[in-house]
Design an enzyme around this catalytic site. Structure first.
Site, PDB file in Angstrom:
ATOM      1  N   HIS A 146       0.859  -1.191   0.000  1.00 38.06           N
ATOM      2  CA  HIS A 146       0.000   0.000   0.000  1.00 38.06           C
ATOM      3  C   HIS A 146       0.894   1.240   0.000  1.00 38.06           C
ATOM      4  CE1 HIS A 146      -2.956   2.974   1.181  1.00 38.06           C
ATOM      5  NE2 HIS A 146      -3.907   2.087   1.047  1.00 38.06           N
ATOM      6  N   ARG A 194      -6.078  10.070  -0.732  1.00 38.98           N
ATOM      7  CA  ARG A 194      -5.786  10.496  -2.100  1.00 38.98           C
ATOM      8  C   ARG A 194      -7.060  10.555  -2.926  1.00 38.98           C
ATOM      9  NH1 ARG A 194      -2.691   6.080  -3.821  1.00 38.98           N
ATOM     10  NH2 ARG A 194      -3.110   5.179  -1.793  1.00 38.98           N
TER      11      ARG A 194
END
Lengths: 665, 244
Positions: A257, A273
């Site tokens: 990740h 994000r």
């Protein structure tokens, strides 16, 4: 000897296990769930950002449907996924989320009218429609064409798991807490349950069942730095492997990740994000648009993790006493948004970093996060080789993620696979062939074998320290089987792990000799099994001389469909073997709905399989013909690939959307 | 790294192994060298790996999300995983959470207690009429209502509020702030069709909302900062109205 009989034994009390249990109980079968920890403490609770389901309620999700979700998932998998399984999944995901809504999950909802949002570092206004007001909303996640990730703030997994566990209470599901399955009981290629160890009293209990389901999650703890909970040690995969009959698939497919905090490796959701946060380097420069001009920070996870690593290798990382890292900037989202939609992230930053993410940048770096590999099963969740053994959720490889999973598809998979596999298990249990036909002397020999192993760890003299072996294993995996891989390192990793496995036979439990609750004893037997699982990961990675999804070989940067469009299958044939045996299962192109193509990141260096172009041509032709006849998208899909007949009948229905309303009868 | 500048932490742990007939509750003291960013999760694992492999404690997520690691930290209930040693004196005392069944040392069986409470209060959506068609559009909900429910749904059943409760010391069947918060959560949820009278049957007595002495230790120690005080007060007003 204590023997407990039931129809269905479920090992693991997370989302997948609990949904399987409620499903089989609904069909009238007796079920017992074994779990290491109270179900509500399972790692499912740590899923923050959301669950993918193509509802298309938000204006940013308009036009979304099963077809788009299918395409995103197959591309994300780098064509490693089983496309029939992906179809089954995308058709069931909207049903799963609607069921969970009825069971109590407080999904965040669409609010009509305009709201401010950040997209590509600019403030924009999104205007939601009146008719969507109050329906489940969604946020943007990496690798998806539409905003499809449904959420409750950033505590999605927590809310889902609580609703699911509460449902299990309502349905009176029997849960045996702090019981660890340490061996599967099997005979003549048929699984009959498991030997379990009570972690409080140390007692060994045989659970005998028609069907046994492993839903124990992934194997992230093979790595020294991971976002995974401490219980994600791959024990489900290990006990399947130790049968010598069941197989594991694609174990080398391990996801990193992009944004875990440094140094402790705790996750900050992709929602950071998705909601508009950006990645910055040592100079405060936003570098992702240079590498991936189109998707930027929201490229697929494997891609972003590699780009971040590349950028740090260019000397653009932020130096720290724990090595280089980069920055995640969510200050641009504003305090109000963070305190409402990213509150777990805020708490984590405050508690573990001592910073306020509405004011300061978050130090992040790619970290082990998800296991695409797992117990290889048919689409029904049943092992291909050991009858009566089922697996679902992250523990399994059935295989909907291929070599890279999209964010938001994992919690979604846990529930969907639980719903589906519960039906297949129930069908099996309804059938006479599921009758339990095993002698108690066989059961006893499995229990005794485990007791001997435990006694040996306690009684060994001048033996090895399991903690030391485990740290060595974690370091090998981290340094040599990580984001970028190469033949030299992988070869060393396999050799070193094989040595560790040899040493593990001589593990001695030091200074803590109790056979009851004893963390040192637990660590001893788990460490040995973890090393075996680590070997399947490292060995699979060494042999796969191509780059596909999260498996990136520096010495073989091309995706090689010609030679490697297949799944790695591992088996541990003899307990005395020091290495797994390997075979490969071809992924058939000639029946694909979506033949292998370019994923759209960087430059296309795929070594194409000759059949890909042929199949693509067929697909184009079929599509043109069917569309000319004026058939709808469902009929077009049906003409390309069959899957509906594989689904349990109750889950075959179409999904209603604002754009696809049902005509009321 | 210059290790000479690191503090030496003295960690006193209240220990007892109920499986060992010869054991008595006692305090063991361990010395651990502090490292930058060290939490009690790191310190306790250090002790187990290097000093005493038999030390029992529970961690799962180690990120303050799952509620496994609640214990008494310098006299106060809290989550060990997110407690930074740098914010504490060099002498630290740890004890298991009281009131829950002891498994050993710092490990307690909160799961059993929580399951009992959940079953007793029936903490799930009750909707007898419900005929769910999962192919159809979901039932709408006001965005603000969803947010209010989530606010209370954030409870992680860690047990800190139970350990910090005065009432439960006297009434062992008291449902605790965790239980009352659950009722408040379902009471505002339009999907749960139970009436206030139904909730009254569950918590309209001294083992429920009328047992609370409003000492509010629960809210002081809640690691998720749930609005327990105002929710208990709200629930009490509702239940008083029913009881009249």
């Amino acid at each position: 000897m204590k023997i407990i009989y039931t129809d269905v034994l479920v090992i693991g009390g997370g989302l997948a296990g609990l949904r399987t249990a409620t499903g089989v109980k609904e069909r009238g079968h007796d079920v017992i769930v074994l779990t290491l920890v109270p179900p509500k403490r399972s790692h499912s609770a740590a899923a923050q950002g959301g669950m993918q389901a193509s509802l298309g309620n938000s204006v940013m999700g308009e036009g979304d449907n099963e077809d788009v979700h299918f395409e995103d998932t197959v591309k994300g998998s780098d064509w490693g996924a089983d496309q029939q399984v992906v179809r089954m999944f995308v058709n069931t995901a909207p049903k799963a989320i609607r069921e969970l809504a009825a069971w109590g999950v407080p999904w965040s909802r669409v609010k009509k009218g305009g709201r401010k949002a950040i997209m590509n570092a600019k403030s924009v206004t999104i205007t939601e429609k009146e008719e969507a007001h109050g329906l489940i909303t969604a946020r943007d996640f990496g690798g998806t064409k539409k905003w499809r990730t449904c959420y409750t703030s950033d505590g999605t997994g927590h809310s889902m798991l609580y609703a699911m566990d509460n449902k299990a209470h309502e349905k009176d599901i029997e849960v045996h807490e702090r019981l660890e399955a340490i061996a599967l009981i099997h005979e003549n290629n048929r699984c009959y349950g498991a030997v379990a160890r009570n972690l409080m009293s140390g007692e060994l209990v045989a659970y005998i069942a028609k069907a046994t389901t492993i839903a124990t999650g992934g194997y992230g703890r093979l790595y020294s730095v991971t976002t995974n909970a401490v219980i994600c040690q791959g024990m489900g995969q290990a006990i399947a492997l130790e049968t010598g009959v069941a197989t594991l698939g694609n174990m080398e497919a391990v996801q990193f990740h992009p944004t875990a905090i440094v140094p402790v490796g705790i996750l900050t959701t992709e929602g950071c994000r998705g909601d508009g946060g950006v990645l910055l380097d040592v100079d405060g420069y936003r570098f992702m648009p240079d590498y991936e001009p189109e998707k930027r920070e929201l490229a697929s996870r494997d891609v972003v993790s590699r780009r971040m690593t590349e950028h740090m290798r260019k000397g653009k990382g932020v130096p720290s006493r724990y090595g280089d890292h980069l920055w995640l900037d969510i200050t641009i989202l504003g305090r109000e948004h963070i305190e409402k939609n990213l509150r777990e992230v805020k708490e984590i930053c405050e508690n573990f970093l001592g910073i306020d993410p509405a004011e300061e940048w978050i130090p992040v770096r790619p970290t082990q996060h998800y296991s695409m590999g797992g117990i290889r099963t048919k689409y029904t969740g049943e092992s291909q080789t050991l009858n009566g053994l089922y697996s679902c959720g992250e523990a399994a490889c059935w295989d909907m993620h291929g070599f890279n999973r999209l964010g938001g598809n994992s919690v979604s998979e846990t529930v969907v696979s639980g719903m589906l596999v519960a039906e297949y298990i129930s069908d099996f249990c309804d059938n006479d062939e599921s009758t339990i036909d095993i002698n108690t002397s066989v059961i006893e020999s499995f229990v005794n074998d485990q007791q001997c192993r435990l006694d040996r760890f306690i009684n060994n003299k001048n033996g090895e320290d399991a903690y030391e072996l485990r740290r060595a294993m974690e370091k090998i995996m981290m340094d040599k089987v990580g984001i970028f891989r190469n033949g030299k390192d992988l070869k060393e990793a396999v050799e070193e792990l094989e040595k560790l496995l040899f040493r593990s036979h001589n593990i001695e439990v030091f200074r803590s000799k109790s056979l009851a609750a004893n963390p040192a004893l637990v660590n001893a037997y788990r460490t040995q099994r973890m090393i075996k699982v680590a070997l399947t990961v490292a060995y699979g990675a060494l042999l796969r001389t191509e780059s596909r999804g999260a498996h990136a070989r520096e010495d073989y940067p091309e995706r090689n469909d010609k030679e490697w469009l297949n799944r790695t299958i591992m088996r541990w044939e003899d307990p005395d073997d020091t290495m797994p045996s390997v075979s490969y299962e071809a992924i058939k192109i000639d029946t694909m709905e979506m033949p292998p193509g370019f994923r759209g990141y960087g430059k296309d260096n795929t070594i194409a399989h000759p059949e890909s172009a042929i199949r693509q041509q067929q697909v184009n032709q079929i599509r043109a013909e069917v569309e000319e006849e004026g058939l709808d998208r469902f009929e077009v899909q049906r003409a390309l690939m069959h899957y509906e007949e594989l689904l349990p009948e109750k889950y075959r229905g179409k999904n209603e959307r604002l754009s696809e309303r049902f005509n009321d009868e | 790294m210059n290790s000479e500048n690191n503090r030496k932490l003295k960690i006193n742990i209240l220990r007892y192994d109920p499986n060992d007939k010869n054991d008595q509750p006692h305090i063991d003291t361990f010395e651990v060298e502090e490292a930058p960013g060290m939490t009690l999760y790191v310190a306790l694992n250090d002790i187990r790996e290097h000093h005493d492999a038999s030390l029992k404690f529970d961690f799962v997520c180690r990120a303050g999300i799952c509620g496994s690691c609640s214990m008494i930290i310098n006299g106060r209930p809290g989550l060990a995983c997110r407690t930074l040693t740098s914010k504490m004196d060099s002498e630290i005392s740890l004890a298991p959470l009281p009131l829950f069944e002891l498994i050993g040392d710092l490990s307690v069986f909160t799961g059993k207690w929580m399951r009992g409470m959940n079953e007793r209060l029936e903490t799930w959506i009750h909707d007898e009429e419900q005929k769910l068609d999962i192919n159809r559009l979901e039932v709408k909900m006001e965005p603000e209502t969803a947010e209010e429910i989530y606010e209370l749904d954030r409870c992680i059943e860690c047990g800190c509020c139970v350990a910090g409760c005065g009432t439960i010391q006297m009434r062992e069947d008291f449902v605790g702030a965790v239980g009352l918060n659950k009722i408040a959560r379902y009471q505002i949820d339009p999907r749960d069709k139970r009436s206030d009278k139904d909730y009254y049957e569950l918590v309209g007595d001294e083992n429920g909302v009328f047992g609370c002495m409003t000492l509010l230790g629960c809210e002081d120690v809640c690691p998720k900062d749930l609005p327990l005080q105002s929710k208990i007060a709200y629930l009490r007003r509702k239940m008083v109205a029913i009881g009249k």
